[in-house]
Write a protein that holds these residues in place. Structure first.
Motif, mmCIF file in Angstrom:
data_model
loop_
_atom_site.group_PDB
_atom_site.id
_atom_site.type_symbol
_atom_site.label_atom_id
_atom_site.label_comp_id
_atom_site.label_asym_id
_atom_site.label_seq_id
_atom_site.Cartn_x
_atom_site.Cartn_y
_atom_site.Cartn_z
ATOM 1 N N VAL A 9 0.530 -1.336 0.193
ATOM 2 C CA VAL A 9 -0.079 -0.117 -0.250
ATOM 3 C C VAL A 9 0.806 1.061 0.148
ATOM 4 O O VAL A 9 0.730 2.797 -0.799
ATOM 5 C CB VAL A 9 -0.807 0.065 1.485
ATOM 6 C CG1 VAL A 9 -1.007 1.466 0.906
ATOM 7 C CG2 VAL A 9 -2.085 -1.053 1.254
ATOM 8 N N VAL A 10 1.969 1.138 0.950
ATOM 9 C CA VAL A 10 2.713 2.492 0.933
ATOM 10 C C VAL A 10 3.638 3.035 -0.688
ATOM 11 O O VAL A 10 3.317 3.608 -0.870
ATOM 12 C CB VAL A 10 4.035 1.889 1.959
ATOM 13 C CG1 VAL A 10 4.853 3.112 1.790
ATOM 14 C CG2 VAL A 10 2.804 2.641 3.369
ATOM 15 N N ILE A 11 3.854 1.299 -0.568
ATOM 16 C CA ILE A 11 4.667 1.380 -2.616
ATOM 17 C C ILE A 11 3.715 2.680 -3.585
ATOM 18 O O ILE A 11 4.084 2.944 -4.190
ATOM 19 C CB ILE A 11 5.369 0.842 -2.928
ATOM 20 C CG1 ILE A 11 6.565 -0.109 -1.501
ATOM 21 C CG2 ILE A 11 6.114 0.758 -3.613
ATOM 22 C CD1 ILE A 11 7.402 1.787 -1.882
ATOM 23 N N THR A 12 2.567 1.632 -2.957
ATOM 24 C CA THR A 12 1.709 1.890 -3.878
ATOM 25 C C THR A 12 1.441 2.768 -4.555
ATOM 26 O O THR A 12 0.953 4.106 -5.615
ATOM 27 C CB THR A 12 0.170 0.827 -4.471
ATOM 28 O OG1 THR A 12 0.892 -0.382 -4.363
ATOM 29 C CG2 THR A 12 -0.839 1.657 -5.270
ATOM 30 N N VAL A 13 0.937 4.084 -3.311
ATOM 31 C CA VAL A 13 0.659 5.112 -2.847
ATOM 32 C C VAL A 13 2.407 6.133 -3.587
ATOM 33 O O VAL A 13 1.206 6.952 -4.606
ATOM 34 C CB VAL A 13 0.638 5.744 -1.188
ATOM 35 C CG1 VAL A 13 0.306 6.809 -0.787
ATOM 36 C CG2 VAL A 13 -0.869 4.813 -0.774
ATOM 37 N N ILE A 14 2.773 6.362 -3.150
ATOM 38 C CA ILE A 14 4.371 6.520 -3.758
ATOM 39 C C ILE A 14 4.165 6.149 -5.326
ATOM 40 O O ILE A 14 4.176 7.814 -5.896
ATOM 41 C CB ILE A 14 5.597 5.916 -2.978
ATOM 42 C CG1 ILE A 14 4.971 6.390 -1.139
ATOM 43 C CG2 ILE A 14 7.124 6.282 -3.902
ATOM 44 C CD1 ILE A 14 6.572 5.905 -0.880
#
Length: 89
Positions: A9-14
């Motif tokens: 989720v974090v990498i996708t948001v970035i």
């Protein structure tokens, strides 16, 4: 401990920020080309990261161990194998 869904989720948001928000800051005569390059770069980098992450979560191939290595590991981990017939090669 971090749950399993947090890193994706974090990498996708970035990468979503880079791919959807950053292209609006492009300037110059080739603005459309620059926006397209930024979006394509974000999508391909995210896809490459996702493939690498998923293959590490569930590898298709494991290490190939010799019988000697299996016996040593079993002894060191406290599951000593008395008979080599218990281990399928």
């Amino acid at each position: 401990m971090v749950d399993a869904y947090v890193p994706p989720v974090v990498i996708t948001v970035i990468w979503a920020f880079i791919g959807f928000i950053c292209p609006f800051f492009a300037r110059g005569p080739n603005r459309g080309v620059t926006q397209c390059c930024i979006m394509l770069t974000a999508v391909t980098c995210w896809l490459f990261w996702l493939c690498c992450y998923l293959t590490q979560m569930n590898p298709l191939i494991g290490p190939k161990l010799s019988m000697n290595e299996i016996m040593i590991m079993a002894r060191e981990w406290g599951n000593e194998i008395k008979d080599t017939m218990d281990v399928e090669a």
